[in-house]
Design a protein around this motif. Structure first.
Motif, mmCIF file in Angstrom:
data_model
loop_
_atom_site.group_PDB
_atom_site.id
_atom_site.type_symbol
_atom_site.label_atom_id
_atom_site.label_comp_id
_atom_site.label_asym_id
_atom_site.label_seq_id
_atom_site.Cartn_x
_atom_site.Cartn_y
_atom_site.Cartn_z
ATOM 1 N N UNK A 39 14.148 21.708 46.919
ATOM 2 C CA UNK A 39 14.068 20.480 47.706
ATOM 3 C C UNK A 39 15.250 19.560 47.452
ATOM 4 N N UNK A 40 15.674 19.482 46.204
ATOM 5 C CA UNK A 40 16.839 18.673 45.835
ATOM 6 C C UNK A 40 18.080 19.187 46.577
ATOM 7 N N UNK A 41 18.252 20.505 46.593
ATOM 8 C CA UNK A 41 19.388 21.109 47.282
ATOM 9 C C UNK A 41 19.285 20.877 48.798
ATOM 10 N N UNK A 42 18.078 21.032 49.339
ATOM 11 C CA UNK A 42 17.891 20.834 50.784
ATOM 12 C C UNK A 42 18.198 19.390 51.185
ATOM 13 N N UNK A 45 21.910 19.074 51.333
ATOM 14 C CA UNK A 45 22.431 19.682 52.565
ATOM 15 C C UNK A 45 22.226 18.760 53.762
ATOM 16 N N UNK A 46 21.074 18.106 53.839
ATOM 17 C CA UNK A 46 20.799 17.182 54.949
ATOM 18 C C UNK A 46 21.711 15.966 54.891
ATOM 19 N N UNK A 47 22.021 15.526 53.672
ATOM 20 C CA UNK A 47 22.949 14.406 53.482
ATOM 21 C C UNK A 47 24.336 14.772 54.020
ATOM 22 N N UNK A 48 24.772 15.986 53.716
ATOM 23 C CA UNK A 48 26.098 16.460 54.124
ATOM 24 C C UNK A 48 26.142 16.760 55.624
ATOM 25 N N UNK A 57 20.018 28.350 54.104
ATOM 26 C CA UNK A 57 20.960 28.671 53.033
ATOM 27 C C UNK A 57 20.515 29.966 52.379
ATOM 28 N N UNK A 58 21.421 30.576 51.649
ATOM 29 C CA UNK A 58 21.023 31.779 50.922
ATOM 30 C C UNK A 58 21.072 31.496 49.424
ATOM 31 N N UNK A 59 20.656 32.463 48.654
ATOM 32 C CA UNK A 59 20.535 32.270 47.202
ATOM 33 C C UNK A 59 21.891 31.960 46.566
ATOM 34 N N UNK A 64 25.375 28.180 43.692
ATOM 35 C CA UNK A 64 26.588 27.356 43.634
ATOM 36 C C UNK A 64 26.244 25.892 43.406
ATOM 37 N N UNK A 65 25.160 25.431 44.037
ATOM 38 C CA UNK A 65 24.707 24.054 43.837
ATOM 39 C C UNK A 65 24.313 23.838 42.371
ATOM 40 N N UNK A 66 23.510 24.757 41.837
ATOM 41 C CA UNK A 66 23.057 24.644 40.446
ATOM 42 C C UNK A 66 24.250 24.692 39.496
ATOM 43 N N UNK A 67 25.184 25.612 39.749
ATOM 44 C CA UNK A 67 26.378 25.726 38.898
ATOM 45 C C UNK A 67 27.294 24.517 39.029
ATOM 46 N N UNK A 68 27.246 23.844 40.188
ATOM 47 C CA UNK A 68 28.105 22.692 40.428
ATOM 48 C C UNK A 68 27.633 21.416 39.757
ATOM 49 N N UNK A 69 26.395 21.412 39.280
ATOM 50 C CA UNK A 69 25.889 20.242 38.563
ATOM 51 C C UNK A 69 26.539 20.187 37.189
ATOM 52 N N UNK A 70 26.769 18.984 36.678
ATOM 53 C CA UNK A 70 27.369 18.852 35.354
ATOM 54 C C UNK A 70 26.473 19.508 34.296
ATOM 55 N N UNK A 71 25.156 19.389 34.461
ATOM 56 C CA UNK A 71 24.235 19.998 33.503
ATOM 57 C C UNK A 71 22.868 20.157 34.137
#
Length: 108
Positions: A39-42, A45-48, A57-59, A64-71
């Motif tokens: 939901x956080x990722x979705x 995506x809606x913001x963008x 989106x796919x896995x 990439x979203x999870x890896x892009x977070x600082x932690x």
């Protein structure tokens, strides 16, 4: 050992290198926590893409979203130890994959 889906789960995350972006999300189960991460990722995506009505989106995008977070990490309550056990980003990615796969396969 209790089913991981019924264990209280806390997701700790930091969205950027700025420590002020540290936050947490609190869930009643691992499954609900994985739903929350999706939901956080979705929402991101809606913001963008505010004009898009249907967002897909796919896995790999989610990873990439999870890896892009600082932690990002998880604390999952273990009833037998009466303590929260820490899990890393890799574990979260595996659990989100399993969660999405179970949703795609329909109700159990």
């Amino acid at each position: 050992m209790a089913n991981t889906n019924s264990k209280h789960t806390i997701i700790l995350l930091q969205t950027s290198p700025n420590r002020a972006t540290r936050t947490f999300m609190d869930y009643g189960s691992v499954s609900q926590a994985m739903d929350g991460i999706c939901g956080l990722y979705e929402r991101k995506l809606k913001e963008i893409n505010p004009a898009l009505r249907n967002i897909s989106y796919d896995i790999a995008d989610l990873y990439n979203f999870i890896d892009g977070l600082a932690d990002m990490s998880a604390l999952v309550y273990d009833h037998s130890r009466q303590a929260y056990l820490p899990y890393d980003r890799q574990w979260i990615k595996q659990k989100t994959f399993n969660h999405l796969k179970s949703l795609a396969n329909g109700p159990r």
